[in-house]
Design an enzyme around this catalytic site. Structure first.
Site, PDB file in Angstrom:
ATOM      1  N   GLY A 100      -1.542  -4.004  16.087  1.00  0.00           N
ATOM      2  CA  GLY A 100      -1.254  -3.364  14.287  1.00  0.00           C
ATOM      3  C   GLY A 100      -0.884  -2.323  13.981  1.00  0.00           C
ATOM      4  O   GLY A 100      -1.856  -1.412  14.274  1.00  0.00           O
TER       5      GLY A 100
ATOM      6  N   ASP B  40      -9.920   1.560   1.722  1.00  0.00           N
ATOM      7  CA  ASP B  40     -10.072   0.904   3.046  1.00  0.00           C
ATOM      8  C   ASP B  40     -10.958   1.962   3.771  1.00  0.00           C
ATOM      9  O   ASP B  40     -12.246   1.416   5.080  1.00  0.00           O
ATOM     10  CB  ASP B  40      -8.370   0.842   3.321  1.00  0.00           C
ATOM     11  CG  ASP B  40      -8.534  -0.603   2.712  1.00  0.00           C
ATOM     12  OD1 ASP B  40      -9.009  -1.522   2.231  1.00  0.00           O
ATOM     13  OD2 ASP B  40      -6.610  -0.630   2.464  1.00  0.00           O
TER      14      ASP B  40
ATOM     15  N   LYS C  51       1.355  -0.957  -0.319  1.00  0.00           N
ATOM     16  CA  LYS C  51      -0.299   0.198  -0.168  1.00  0.00           C
ATOM     17  C   LYS C  51       1.315   1.080   0.309  1.00  0.00           C
ATOM     18  O   LYS C  51       0.422   2.120  -0.363  1.00  0.00           O
ATOM     19  CB  LYS C  51      -0.950  -0.229   1.127  1.00  0.00           C
ATOM     20  CG  LYS C  51      -2.543  -0.842   0.994  1.00  0.00           C
ATOM     21  CD  LYS C  51      -3.531  -1.550   2.186  1.00  0.00           C
ATOM     22  CE  LYS C  51      -4.323  -2.241   1.637  1.00  0.00           C
ATOM     23  NZ  LYS C  51      -5.030  -2.657   2.617  1.00  0.00           N
TER      24      LYS C  51
END
Length: 265
Positions: A122, A101, A65
């Site tokens: 994360g 997203d 990304k």
């Protein structure tokens, strides 16, 4: 006019449902296009590969990304703000970058009511865009990551961040696995003792991985928590990407009706 070609770039990419979702929608809506998957090993070659394959647009999944962001000639304001791109469309030889997203993610978690505080497990590319959109929408986001280097930019942006070593547990309304832990193995996104400390106090647990019950979601169920995998996030970001691919030709609901079929096949 030749059939337009679209693809998803990622590594791994074989498990992706995106080709099925997009092809069903192209076919049902009568849009002359085809969507495939491409295992991209070197993210530095993203732009070159895009043009070599003669593509019109792509979705990008882990771990590319940030490479996708750097490959764009023009960035949508939101993609620019978050520094992550997962959808690229070619227009007159230039690559236009978008982030679907985050809005897809926001729509997917909106079904959880009374959620104010969120813990991300994360701090990779997906966390980058979603942490920003959630904060813009009034959520308080804390990030927990294995090591500190990835957390630096979040710290600078004023997010509360922890590593496994310095984590001070709190109560979070929603805990979300933003990592690929559990995608191809039985690993958890954080040490079990940390998770066993925070899951009992949360309202629900969400995993961005879709199509399987991950070890993280299994653990949440042992604590009798509602769980949600990444299917809705995938669906909603896919609908928004399809809207860009087809230059806003169809309504959200029209695209959704056809894409949704991919999850029952």
């Amino acid at each position: 006019m030749a059939k337009e070609l679209f693809a998803i770039f990622g590594n791994p990419v074989f498990h992706s449902k995106s080709p099925l979702m997009h092809n069903l929608a192209f076919q049902d809506l009568g849009f002359d296009a085809c969507y495939t998957r491409y295992l991209l090993e070197n993210g530095e070659k993203l732009k070159e590969t895009f043009f070599t394959l003669g593509l019109k647009g792509i979705n990008i999944t882990v771990p590319h990304k940030e490479h996708a962001y750097n490959a764009c000639d023009v960035l949508d304001p939101f993609a620019k703000k978050v520094g992550a791109v997962n959808t690229i469309v070619e227009k007159e030889g230039k690559l236009y970058g978008y982030n679907t997203d985050a809005p897809g993610f926001l729509k997917a978690i909106s079904e959880f009511k009374e959620v104010k505080t969120v813990l991300f497990l994360g701090a990779g590319g997906t966390a980058q865009s979603t942490s920003t959109i959630l904060r813009d929408e009034g959520y308080k986001v804390t990030l927990l990551n294995r090591s500190s280097p990835r957390l630096e930019k979040y710290k600078k942006e004023g997010f509360k961040t922890f590593t496994f070593d310095d984590f001070i547990p709190n109560t979070y309304d929603l805990i979300i696995n933003m990592t690929s832990a559990g995608l191809e193995d039985d690993s958890l996104p954080a040490p079990k003792e940390i998770l066993d400390g925070v899951i009992p106090k949360t309202k629900a647990c969400v995993d961005v991985i879709y199509g399987k019950e991950t070890p993280f979601l299994k653990l949440a169920k042992t604590h009798a928590k509602p769980t949600k995998d990444g299917s809705d996030m995938l669906l909603y970001q896919g609908i928004i990407a399809f809207d860009y691919f087809t230059d806003h030709t169809y309504t959200f609901d029209a695209i959704k009706d056809h894409m949704q079929k991919a999850f029952s096949l």
